[in-house]
Design a protein around this motif. Structure first.
Motif, PDB file in Angstrom:
ATOM      1  N   LEU A 132       0.834  -1.204   0.000  1.00 23.93           N
ATOM      2  CA  LEU A 132       0.000   0.000   0.000  1.00 23.93           C
ATOM      3  C   LEU A 132       0.868   1.253   0.000  1.00 23.93           C
ATOM      4  O   LEU A 132       0.636   2.182  -0.789  1.00 23.93           O
ATOM      5  CB  LEU A 132      -0.900  -0.006   1.227  1.00 23.93           C
ATOM      6  N   GLN A 133       1.873   1.299   0.848  1.00 27.91           N
ATOM      7  CA  GLN A 133       2.728   2.476   0.941  1.00 27.91           C
ATOM      8  C   GLN A 133       3.503   2.707  -0.354  1.00 27.91           C
ATOM      9  O   GLN A 133       3.676   3.853  -0.792  1.00 27.91           O
ATOM     10  CB  GLN A 133       3.695   2.329   2.116  1.00 27.91           C
ATOM     11  N   LYS A 134       3.949   1.633  -0.990  1.00 28.46           N
ATOM     12  CA  LYS A 134       4.652   1.771  -2.270  1.00 28.46           C
ATOM     13  C   LYS A 134       3.715   2.380  -3.313  1.00 28.46           C
ATOM     14  O   LYS A 134       4.099   3.269  -4.083  1.00 28.46           O
ATOM     15  CB  LYS A 134       5.160   0.411  -2.737  1.00 28.46           C
ATOM     16  N   SER A 135       2.469   1.915  -3.319  1.00 29.17           N
ATOM     17  CA  SER A 135       1.479   2.456  -4.256  1.00 29.17           C
ATOM     18  C   SER A 135       1.250   3.941  -4.016  1.00 29.17           C
ATOM     19  O   SER A 135       1.222   4.748  -4.958  1.00 29.17           O
ATOM     20  CB  SER A 135       0.158   1.701  -4.119  1.00 29.17           C
ATOM     21  N   LEU A 136       1.079   4.309  -2.736  1.00 25.75           N
ATOM     22  CA  LEU A 136       0.801   5.707  -2.423  1.00 25.75           C
ATOM     23  C   LEU A 136       1.983   6.611  -2.772  1.00 25.75           C
ATOM     24  O   LEU A 136       1.793   7.735  -3.250  1.00 25.75           O
ATOM     25  CB  LEU A 136       0.451   5.847  -0.943  1.00 25.75           C
ATOM     26  N   ASN A 137       3.198   6.126  -2.545  1.00 26.65           N
ATOM     27  CA  ASN A 137       4.378   6.923  -2.916  1.00 26.65           C
ATOM     28  C   ASN A 137       4.410   7.190  -4.415  1.00 26.65           C
ATOM     29  O   ASN A 137       4.773   8.291  -4.863  1.00 26.65           O
ATOM     30  CB  ASN A 137       5.655   6.202  -2.474  1.00 26.65           C
ATOM     31  N   GLU A 138       4.017   6.198  -5.213  1.00 23.64           N
ATOM     32  CA  GLU A 138       3.992   6.375  -6.669  1.00 23.64           C
ATOM     33  C   GLU A 138       2.823   7.260  -7.098  1.00 23.64           C
ATOM     34  O   GLU A 138       2.954   8.095  -8.006  1.00 23.64           O
ATOM     35  CB  GLU A 138       3.908   5.009  -7.349  1.00 23.64           C
ATOM     36  N   ILE A 139       1.682   7.083  -6.433  1.00 20.12           N
ATOM     37  CA  ILE A 139       0.498   7.883  -6.790  1.00 20.12           C
ATOM     38  C   ILE A 139       0.729   9.363  -6.509  1.00 20.12           C
ATOM     39  O   ILE A 139       0.288  10.230  -7.275  1.00 20.12           O
ATOM     40  CB  ILE A 139      -0.733   7.346  -6.019  1.00 20.12           C
ATOM     41  N   LYS A 140       1.433   9.667  -5.435  1.00 22.60           N
ATOM     42  CA  LYS A 140       1.713  11.068  -5.105  1.00 22.60           C
ATOM     43  C   LYS A 140       2.549  11.769  -6.165  1.00 22.60           C
ATOM     44  O   LYS A 140       2.551  13.003  -6.257  1.00 22.60           O
ATOM     45  CB  LYS A 140       2.422  11.150  -3.742  1.00 22.60           C
ATOM     46  N   GLN A 141       3.259  10.992  -6.973  1.00 21.34           N
ATOM     47  CA  GLN A 141       4.099  11.575  -8.020  1.00 21.34           C
ATOM     48  C   GLN A 141       3.328  11.867  -9.300  1.00 21.34           C
ATOM     49  O   GLN A 141       3.844  12.555 -10.196  1.00 21.34           O
ATOM     50  CB  GLN A 141       5.264  10.626  -8.338  1.00 21.34           C
ATOM     51  N   LEU A 142       2.106  11.362  -9.406  1.00 20.21           N
ATOM     52  CA  LEU A 142       1.311  11.593 -10.612  1.00 20.21           C
ATOM     53  C   LEU A 142       0.898  13.060 -10.697  1.00 20.21           C
ATOM     54  O   LEU A 142       0.474  13.659  -9.696  1.00 20.21           O
ATOM     55  CB  LEU A 142       0.070  10.701 -10.609  1.00 20.21           C
ATOM     56  N   ASP A 143       0.988  13.642 -11.905  1.00 16.08           N
ATOM     57  CA  ASP A 143       0.668  15.065 -12.063  1.00 16.08           C
ATOM     58  C   ASP A 143      -0.811  15.365 -11.900  1.00 16.08           C
ATOM     59  O   ASP A 143      -1.205  16.520 -11.763  1.00 16.08           O
ATOM     60  CB  ASP A 143       1.175  15.580 -13.418  1.00 16.08           C
ATOM     61  N   VAL A 144      -1.655  14.325 -11.907  1.00 17.90           N
ATOM     62  CA  VAL A 144      -3.100  14.546 -11.774  1.00 17.90           C
ATOM     63  C   VAL A 144      -3.566  14.423 -10.314  1.00 17.90           C
ATOM     64  O   VAL A 144      -4.737  14.641 -10.021  1.00 17.90           O
ATOM     65  CB  VAL A 144      -3.883  13.546 -12.646  1.00 17.90           C
ATOM     66  N   VAL A 145      -2.641  14.074  -9.423  1.00 12.72           N
ATOM     67  CA  VAL A 145      -2.998  13.893  -8.011  1.00 12.72           C
ATOM     68  C   VAL A 145      -2.584  15.138  -7.228  1.00 12.72           C
ATOM     69  O   VAL A 145      -1.416  15.514  -7.206  1.00 12.72           O
ATOM     70  CB  VAL A 145      -2.324  12.641  -7.432  1.00 12.72           C
ATOM     71  N   LEU A 146      -3.569  15.773  -6.573  1.00 15.53           N
ATOM     72  CA  LEU A 146      -3.318  17.022  -5.853  1.00 15.53           C
ATOM     73  C   LEU A 146      -2.939  16.775  -4.391  1.00 15.53           C
ATOM     74  O   LEU A 146      -2.095  17.482  -3.842  1.00 15.53           O
ATOM     75  CB  LEU A 146      -4.566  17.910  -5.921  1.00 15.53           C
ATOM     76  N   SER A 147      -3.565  15.805  -3.746  1.00 11.32           N
ATOM     77  CA  SER A 147      -3.243  15.484  -2.348  1.00 11.32           C
ATOM     78  C   SER A 147      -3.711  14.077  -2.023  1.00 11.32           C
ATOM     79  O   SER A 147      -4.665  13.575  -2.621  1.00 11.32           O
ATOM     80  CB  SER A 147      -3.898  16.484  -1.387  1.00 11.32           C
ATOM     81  N   VAL A 148      -3.009  13.456  -1.075  1.00  8.24           N
ATOM     82  CA  VAL A 148      -3.360  12.113  -0.612  1.00  8.24           C
ATOM     83  C   VAL A 148      -3.398  12.128   0.907  1.00  8.24           C
ATOM     84  O   VAL A 148      -2.411  12.488   1.560  1.00  8.24           O
ATOM     85  CB  VAL A 148      -2.350  11.060  -1.104  1.00  8.24           C
TER      86      VAL A 148
END
Length: 432
Positions: A407-423
């Motif tokens: 889960l943490q690996k996924s969230l670290n990668e998702i935070k780098q996406l330009d379409v994601v503003l906050s997690v």
């Protein structure tokens, strides 16, 4: 051993809320307690910071002293009752008492969690007793249940709401739509929270308590520093509302599990299904669910704090310790904990999780995020996309069981996406 076996003399360290609660019960129910305990109790000395302070208990003023060591070294005192809190000087005082052959009753959860094994070792060595029912869950008799009623049982899991302050705050947020700050302020005004609420809202209090429970239930000495801990400061009203929409309540849970000699132990806010018995525990109440090999599920519920409930637990320990003195059976129940349990690292623990994030509202965003989850073998159980506010969309994900590391690996990668503003930080989900 008291000179007169019909009289057991008590020395108190502290006379605050819990001390007054216990003393009042001893005075009010003296005749009944004498009949049940087979002895009479006499309070002979009380150590406090301010002897002149007005207290809701009627004790002769000459009993009060500002010197706690005069209590633990007084030859008249048979049982030392420690309700002062903190690590020092409480630890040294109780060591002094034990080495003089006195029994000890304490409500000090921090002391028991951090240095309780040392006290129990000394008590075993000198042949006396340490009782600590009041250290966990106020008036709920959970310690005696684990040490005596379930002494022959193999306990697999303990899941509990063991902090009344955080449960009150979360109840007010859920039931009445209060913010965390509003609910905390009200808890402080009503006396459910301290002026400095750090121990409660940051999960320290619950961590001490699950350390004590797990040590007794599993037979291992649990180091407090090894317990994963999250508090409730980051929970906001949106978390509460989304959880409700998904069919869950948010509770601060203390969880301990044992499987094949490996311990899993943690404290954190958790989404609990509304069908789960812990979901209905509200306000300042505590509840502890125990799962055993033979007894199945047992639920312990009641007031987890306050003078009268916690004072009652102190009195029950005083009576038990006194019976040992009167009948010459000290050190009847000794510590049986082994050392160095294997604690499962948090990254290896599997659980369901709830995730909230704000993203750019445009086509393909959900697919990109879902692709990241899929590449890390995180399976999604459900997703909610709330109505957009301007160009921002709010998304809530509920996962199937997955390792925390994935889960943490996924969230670290998702935070780098330009379409994601906050997690938002992930919330654990307890399965029923």
């Amino acid at each position: 051993m008291p000179e007169d076996k019909s009289v057991v003399r008590l020395g108190f360290l502290g006379m605050g809320v819990v001390g007054c609660g216990a003393a009042n019960i001893l005075l009010k129910n003296a005749a009944m307690i004498e009949h049940r305990a087979r002895c009479r109790f006499e309070i002979v000395k009380v150590a406090v910071r301010n002897p002149k302070k007005q207290r809701p208990v009627k004790l002769p003023p000459e009993l009060y002293t500002t010197d706690p060591y005069s209590v633990v070294t007084d030859p008249r005192v048979d049982i030392v009752v420690e309700v002062m809190g903190g690590l020092e000087p409480a630890f040294d005082l109780l060591v002094t008492a034990l080495k003089q052959g006195k029994s000890v009753v304490t409500a000090n959860k921090e002391l028991l969690a951090k240095r309780g094994s040392e006290l129990l070792d000394i008590a075993k060595e000198v042949g006396t007793d340490v009782y600590f029912e009041a250290s966990v869950a106020g008036g709920i008799p959970i310690i005696s249940a684990l040490k005596q009623s379930l002494a022959g049982e193999t306990i697999h899991r303990i899941v509990g709401i063991v902090n009344g302050t955080t449960n009150y705050i979360l109840t007010r947020m859920s039931r009445d739509g209060m913010s965390f700050e509003q609910a905390l302020r009200e808890a402080q005004e009503k006396g459910f929270a301290e002026a400095d609420p750090t121990d409660d809202v940051d999960g320290h209090d619950a961590t001490y308590k699950i350390a004590i429970l797990a040590a007794i239930a599993f037979g291992f000495r649990i180091k407090v520093d090894a317990i994963y801990r999250e508090g409730i400061r980051n929970i906001d009203i949106s978390d509460i509302r989304y959880a409700d929409e998904l069919g869950y309540a948010i509770k601060l849970l203390a969880i301990a599990k044992q499987e094949d000699g490996v311990i899993e132990i943690r404290v954190h806010p958790t989404l609990v299904p509304k069908t789960h018995p812990l979901a209905a525990v509200s306000d300042q109440f505590n509840a502890i669910l125990i799962e055993g090999e033979n007894v199945g599920r047992l639920m312990f519920y009641g007031q987890g704090a306050g003078g009268p409930p916690t004072g009652n637990s102190v009195v029950s320990d005083i009576i038990d310790a006194a019976r040992n003195i009167v009948f010459g059976s000290k050190a009847r129940i000794v510590c049986t904990c082994r050392v160095n349990p294997k604690i499962k690292p948090i990254p290896e623990i599997e659980s369901r999780f709830c995730l909230r994030m704000d993203v750019v509202d445009k086509p393909g965003v959900l697919a990109r995020i879902a692709s990241v989850f899929g590449s890390n073998q995180v399976s999604i159980a459900s997703v909610i996309q709330k109505e957009s506010q301007g160009e921002t969309a709010h998304i809530v994900w509920l996962t199937h069981k997955t390792p925390y590391a994935a889960l943490q690996k996924s969230l670290n990668e998702i935070k780098q996406l330009d379409v994601v503003l906050s997690v938002r930080p992930p919330l654990w989900v307890e399965s029923d």
